[in-house]
Structure formats: structure tokens, C-alpha cells
Design a protein around this motif. Structure first.
Motif: not given
Ligand code: SF4
Ligand code: HEM
Lengths: 552, 164
Positions: A415-417, A421, A424, A457-458, A460-462
Motif C-alpha cells: 500500500c502507499p503507507g 497515507c 498509516a 502500513g496499518c 486497514n490492510a490495503c
Molecule cells: S493500509 Fe493503512 S497505511 Fe496502507 S494505504 Fe491503507 S490505510 Fe493507508
């Protein structure tokens, strides 16, 4: 590929006008931030760390050379000359200006593109197998159904303010390449014993904070009932899904709270009212939409291509690429080629405007002018003649997307992290890069074999970390960025959620941690055994022992 | 005079809206009362000489009104927050399943940009918050000239209506 008719064009044009008006009213102060929020989200516009982010829809990942050129042009005119392909087969701009977004949408509309429902608590872009229609293991081409669902869900008046976002995925091949088990609704297109077309329906899968594998609620839904049944599921969700806590608002929580049987019973009861009603699909409609996805004009080619065999023998680098980036095609003499967007030090899924232009040229030269975006964030040329592969590879090399790593450890989903984001906990892109650098020896990488590394990066698991064979999750430890490692996830037919290895790690030791994990695998694997199979056989303990012995 | 949007026009609102109703209270000629107070004793309203409506909240089940559909002149659905989309489903159930044909009114936190969807789900009257400009909001009713899917306004989806 689907081509707009006058109806589609009118709808998209009216959307551009509507969003221009909404933006204008917002800028004039007639709409509050809170009121503008769902409006802009339903048009893919987030306000992020540094700038707004605009997510443009690529319905089920299909895009033409002409559209790709437009994306490149927009990236130059309104952004910083690159785009990001997402795990939902869409594309994102990271630096547009809010007041310019209506102009961007107008540009997109000229090539039959839009940003409708790419975000917000509505039905999102339906995703599918990036090899749909060409895969050798395909049972049913899922694309007509994706398009039928796209039309049904676009501006669906009842389902624009759901408790939470809603994602549907369809797969029509033996191998699940669309991760249908981790979607709000997952559909397996198939034929029954009588040769009738239909769908196995799963609900309540998802990632995020509470990852879950979907549950089957219907083992065979005949094709004509597709939309009425979806409508029944959505109505039950819209009425009974939780709205008091956004972390418990996804359909998976409702399915779990009620239990699969009670949920199914509610859907069935609702469906009795809708079944055989006006939304029932007609044969004429399925045929009309299917015609948009008819096969291109394939040449009559021999199964074995001597030119290709020669090229493979003569050039080991080409062979490496062929082994990883080329997939079997259903038509003799053709192949599917994946252009990797995972070169080391390139943010996974990013493509520069020049790469976009090059991809468009290659698609026109070698693959009937069409491209697909995979949920692994790569680009696919689906219809390449085998004797053209060598030339294609050389061209791809020039533009930096011939990295021979599809399905390997360095083909990272990420993900962009924290670099982009606002949600993140930690950066994700530098982790991807550090691991790619560590594993830059191709022979070693190929020897490790199929391995999905997914980074978010968090929670939310993108970046799909729960379903990576190795998953990495950014966590916040007293204000510092740390990384938790999970093992044993899978997004395929054998879908499973990863298990946490143990306490999290600092960023600089992450390449060592991954190396230790790989070492354990290499030491334990039997011949031909893939990482995930070794893991399932020996369990997490040997990995734990080694990693915490060497990295503490 | 408070106004509502009805039949694509801004007109004055002739109904008195009761946020609660106690049995025995004298009702205005045209009244909208809470669904629970109505259901507590529905027969008592049979003598009411004027027009009677009920209003429900987004957590209410519209099915409970099935026996009274034909005696209600107005059903109002409250949107406690514009992001709470339950009212859209409630409206469709009332119109398409229970066959309600009277005035279906959206009240509460509803916005200009939602009127098109609300209308498609069967609402024909809209009462915006007082600070919102209803004349401007009228534009929101007709944001799109074509829809793909069927709904309460046009039950047939585009694929059954298209000419080619
Ligand atoms: S997983 Fe978290 S850090 Fe990554 S893009 Fe999604 S919301 Fe942002
Ligand atoms: C930078 C802006 C982004 C923000 C603010 C954001 C926000 C979120 C949030 C809050 C969730 C959790 C939703 C839930 O579980 O209810 C989520 C899930 C998800 N996002 Fe993102 N995201 C962003 C970018 C991306 C990108 C770039 C991708 C693709 C690479 C992506 C793909 C996904 C996917 C696949 C999920 C899956 C989990 C699921 O829905 O079950 N997102 N996102």
C-alpha cells in the motif's frame, strides 16, 4: 472490451457536470466539509497527507491503449508524471488539485473513464481475474458479469449510503486469481451438471481490522437471478448492518453476528420478493454484454513455436523472464505476458508517464490494443503471439518493466503507507524496497519460487498483508514505526489468514527477518515444495525460533 | 410558513409534525405522528376527520405498517444523519412491497445531492433542514436523465427499456 453506448456516455457526462457543481458549491462554502466528504469520496477523491488523492476506476482491470495514454497525459498535466495501480485494479493520482478534479474527470470522460464509486460507503469497482477470457484454466469468462454488475451498481439509488464500503469479486477459472474469498461478496462463475451457468455465492469475507474468509450462502445461483440475489443481500446489509461503529460496519460482522444460516435465511426471505422481478437478467442482455468480450481476431498458429524455443535456448535472461512472466493462453500459439511494476526501488504498482505510453505502444503492437491491471499491481498483455515474445521482452526491458519476478518474493503487494497515507502507522514502501534489494540475486530468487509478500502500513490492510504467504504490517509502538510479521496467509483457492510470528521488529532489521524466514524454508523444504506448503507442514514454530534467535 | 419540496416544486407544508403524541391529545387537521404512538392504539385514529400520517426512524421496520397502508395519507421517514442509508430501503419496501401510494416524505438530515436517489426510491416529498435552500435543492432532483437499474420510479431496468 466494453465500449460505451449513448446511455453510458450520457451518464458519465452528467456525473462530470454534477461533480463540477458540487465542487463549486463546496469552494463557495455552500457545502460543509462533512457534507462534501461522501460526495467527493463517491468520486474517488480522498484528502491525504500532502494533497488530495484521486482514484480512477478501471472496471475489472480492463483498459485500452488509448485510455492508458490519457492516464499518462493527465499525470503530466495535472499531477507529477506518474500513477499508482492499486490492489483493486484501479489507478490513483497522488497529487491532483481539488479545484482541478472536475477538469480531470472531463478529460477521463473523453476516453470512457470515470472515478464513480471508487471510494465511499457504496458498491465499489467489481474486480476479477486479470487473465479473464484468455486463461487456459477458465470455466466461464467472468467479464460480462462484471460489466452487468457495474451497470447495476452504478448510481444504485438504494445503496449509496451503506454502513460501509462494499466490494464484489468474480472468478471464473479453476484457480482463484481474484481473491474472491476475502471480498464482501465473492462469486465463482461456473456451470452445473446440466450445463447451466451460475454462481457459487460467498459473503462476509474481508481484510481490514477483522480479517475473515467468506462463507458460502448459495452453492449455485442460476445466471438470470444474479442481480435480484445481489439486491437481496445488499438490502439485508443496508437495513441491518451496524452503523454505530465504523470498525464493525462491514457485512462480515453482520454475517458473523447472525450466523451464516440466519443470514442466508434473511437473504432468501428478501429474495422471494425480488426473484423473477424486473431485474431478472434476460438472455438478450447477457448476449448483448457478452458480445463486447468476444475473442479478438486470433491468427491460426501452431501449438509449439520453434522460434520461441530457439529464443529460449539462446538467451537465459529471456528464459528467466519467460518462466516467471508468461502464462499459458487458451489459444494455441498465444501467451499471456505480465509487465512487472515491481522493479527494485520503484514503488510497487507505480508507473511513470513514459512507462504508460510504452505500455500503450506495446499493447497496440503485440496485444490487440488492450491491457489489464492485476490485483497484484502489475500490467498484463493478454494476447501475445508466442513468436513475438522475444521482441516484446526486449522492448519491456527498455522501459523497466521486464523484471522477471512475477509471483516471486520481490513481486511485493504494497500500500502507499506512511509516505502518502494519513492513516498509516508506518511507512511501507521503504520496507518493500529494502527487501527487494536484499533479494536481488535472480537465481536465488527463482530458487525460492512462488511466494507472496504483502505489506500494509496499518491494519486497514490495503496491502492485503493477512493473505500474503508472508505478510508485513506497520504498527505504532510509542510513536515509533515497527513491523509485525505474519506467516501462512493465502488469497487463492486454499485461502487462509496469516498467523502472527511474534513481537514486532524495527525497520532496519526487516530484511534480516525475511532472510531468516527464507532460510528456514530452504532448510526444510522437500524438492519442489513451495514456501506455503512447507509452512503448512512444519508450522510456525521453526520460523519463530530462528527469527527471534537471530534478530533480537 | 415552513415549506417542502413536492412534485418538483417548493410548496408550503400544511402538516403539523408531532415529535411525540399522547393518547387523548387533540390532533391538528393534518398531522404526522410517531409510528410507535400510532401503533400503540391505531383504532383511536379512525375517527380523525382530517389527514393523518406517521413518521418513522431509520431503525423502524416498515413491514409493521402493512395493515394500515391505505389509511395513511403521509408516511415520513426520518434521516437522523444523511449518511444513514436505511431510509432508502424502507421507502422501497413501502412502495414496492406494501403497495403504499400516499405521500412518502423524507425528513431530517437530507441534502440537495441526495434528492435524486431519494426520488428513485419512491419519495415524492422532501423536507430539508430550515437553513438549506429548497429552491437550489430542486436541481438535485434531476441530476441524471438515465439510470441503469430499476427502482421505485422506473421498475424496469435500462436493459428492458433500451431501444437497441
Ligand atoms: S493500509 Fe493503512 S497505511 Fe496502507 S494505504 Fe491503507 S490505510 Fe493507508
Ligand atoms: C492512501 C489512501 C487510502 C486510504 C485512506 C485507504 C483507507 C482504507 C481503509 C480505511 C480501509 C479499511 C476499510 C474497512 O476494513 O472497513 C481500506 C481497505 C482496503 N484498501 Fe485502502 N486506503 C487507501 C489506499 C489504498 C490503496 C492505494 C489500495 C491499493 C493498493 C487500497 C486497497 C484497499 C484494499 C484492497 C482494502 C481491503 C480490505 C477490505 O476491504 O477488506 N487502498 N483502505
Amino acid at each position: 472490451m466494453y465500449k460505451y453506448d449513448a446511455y453510458d456516455k450520457t451518464i458519465v457526462a452528467e456525473r462530470v457536470a454534477q461533480f463540477r457543481d458540487q465542487t463549486q458549491r463546496y469552494l463557495e462554502g455552500k457545502l460543509t466539509d462533512a457534507e462534501f466528504l461522501p460526495l467527493r469520496l463517491q468520486n474517488g477523491l480522498y484528502i491525504q497527507r500532502f494533497a488530495p488523492m484521486l482514484r480512477v476506476a478501471i472496471p475489472y482491470g480492463m483498459v485500452s491503449a488509448k485510455q492508458i495514454r490519457k492516464l499518462a497525459e493527465i499525470s503530466r498535466q495535472f499531477d507529477k508524471g506518474y500513477v499508482h495501480f492499486s490492489t483493486r485494479q484501479n489507478v490513483q493520482y497522488n497529487w491532483p488539485k481539488l479545484e482541478k478534479v472536475p477538469d480531470i474527470l472531463a478529460e477521463l470522460a473523453t476516453v470512457e473513464m470515470h472515478a464513480i464509486q471508487t471510494s465511499g460507503n457504496c458498491i465499489r469497482n467489481t474486480t476479477t481475474d486479470q487473465f479473464a477470457g484468455v486463461a487456459a484454466d477458465e470455466l466461464v469468462d467472468p467479464r460480462p458479469y462484471c460489466e452487468i454488475i457495474r451497470q447495476w451498481s452504478t448510481f444504485h439509488p438504494e445503496f449509496a449510503y451503506l454502513p460501509r464500503k462494499f466490494k464484489i469479486a468474480i472468478n471464473g477459472a479453476k484457480q482463484d486469481r481474484a481473491a474472491v474469498q476475502v471480498h464482501d461478496i465473492g462469486l465463482h462463475a461456473q456451470q452445473n451438471d446440466q450445463g447451466e451457468l451460475g454462481f457459487r455465492v460467498l459473503v462476509g469475507g474481508g481484510l481490514g481490522r477483522t480479517p475473515m474468509i467468506g462463507t458460502e450462502i448459495c452453492d449455485f445461483l442460476p445466471e438470470r437471478h444474479l442481480l435480484t440475489y445481489l439486491e437481496a443481500i445488499l438490502r439485508v446489509y443496508n437495513r441491518y448492518g451496524r452503523r454505530d461503529n465504523k470498525y464493525k460496519a462491514r457485512i462480515k460482522i453482520l454475517v458473523k453476528a447472525l450466523g451464516a444460516d440466519a443470514f442466508r435465511a434473511k437473504v432468501e426471505a428478501e429474495w422471494q420478493h425480488l426473484k423473477d422481478g424486473p431485474q431478472t437478467l434476460t438472455e438478450a442482455e447477457v448476449t448483448r454484454i457478452s458480445q463486447h468480450f468476444s475473442s479478438p481476431d486470433y491468427a491460426d498458429l501452431p501449438v509449439e513455436n520453434t522460434q520461441l524455443q530457439q529464443d529460449l535456448q539462446q538467451d537465459p535472461n529471456f528464459r528467466h523472464w519467460y518462466e516467471r512472466n508468461v502464462t499459458a493462453h487458451k489459444v494455441p500459439g498465444y501467451a499471456i505476458a505480465t509487465l512487472s511494476l515491481k522493479a527494485t526501488a520503484q514503488a510497487p504498482g507505480d508507473a511513470s508517464d513514459q512507462q504508460l505510453e510504452a505500455a500503450a505502444d506495446l499493447a497496440e503492437q503485440f496485444s490487440f490494443g488492450e491491457i489489464r491491471v492485476s490485483h497484484q499491481q502489475n500490467l498484463v498483455l493478454a494476447d501475445v503471439q508466442q513468436d513475438h515474445l522475444y521482441t516484446l521482452w526486449q522492448e519491456a526491458l527498455r522501459f523497466g518493466f521486464a523484471t522477471p519476478n512475477i509471483g516471486l518474493l520481490t513481486d511485493v503487494i504494497c500500500c502507499p503507507g506512511g509516505d502518502f497515507c494519513a492513516l498509516a502507522n508506518a511507512k511501507s514502501l521503504p520496507i518493500a524496497e529494502a527487501i527487494q534489494r536484499r533479494f536481488d540475486d535472480l537465481d536465488y530468487l527463482h530458487d525460492i519460487g512462488d511466494l507472496d509478500l504483502n505489506i500494509s502500513g496499518c491494519m486497514n490492510a490495503c496491502g492485503h498483508h493477512h493473505v500474503g504467504h508472508i505478510g508485513i504490517l506497520g504498527v505504532d509502538k510509542k510513536g515509533a514505526e515497527f513491523y509485525q510479521v505474519q506467516l501462512g496467509g493465502s488469497a487463492y483457492n486454499d485461502a487462509s489468514l496469516g498467523k502472527i510470528l511474534g513481537p514486532s521488529f524495527a525497520r532496519d532489521v526487516m530484511p534480516d527477518v525475511i532472510t531468516s524466514i527464507i532460510d528456514v524454508y530452504l532448510a526444510h523444504r522437500t524438492s519442489e515444495e513451495l514456501f506455503i506448503d512447507t509452512y503448512r507442514r512444519i508450522g510456525i514454530q521453526p520460523f519463530k525460533d530462528r527469527v527471534y534467535a537471530s534478530n533480537n | 410558513m415552513p415549506v417542502i419540496i413536492k412534485n418538483q416544486k417548493v410548496i408550503s407544508d400544511t402538516y403539523t409534525f408531532y415529535s411525540s403524541y399522547t393518547s387523548g391529545d387533540v390532533l391538528a387537521e393534518r398531522s404526522i405522528i410517531p409510528i410507535d404512538d400510532f401503533l400503540a392504539n391505531p383504532t383511536q385514529f379512525e375517527q380523525h376527520s382530517g389527514s393523518l400520517g406517521v413518521w418513522l426512524d431509520s431503525h423502524h421496520e416498515p413491514e409493521v405498517l402493512s395493515s394500515y397502508i391505505h389509511q395513511l395519507a403521509v408516511i415520513a421517514i426520518n434521516f437522523p444523519s444523511f449518511t444513514d442509508g436505511r431510509g432508502y430501503s424502507i421507502a422501497r419496501v413501502l412502495r414496492e412491497r406494501l403497495g403504499y401510494q400516499g405521500e412518502l416524505r423524507a425528513v431530517g438530515d437530507i441534502l440537495h445531492d441526495q434528492l435524486f436517489y431519494l426520488k428513485r426510491c419512491g419519495f415524492d416529498a422532501f423536507k430539508l433542514h430550515a437553513e438549506k435552500d429548497p429552491e437550489e435543492a430542486l436541481r438535485g432532483l434531476n441530476a441524471f436523465s438515465i439510470s441503469y437499474q430499476g427502482a421505485s420510479d422506473h421498475p424496469q431496468p435500462l436493459f428492458r427499456r433500451r431501444l437497441h
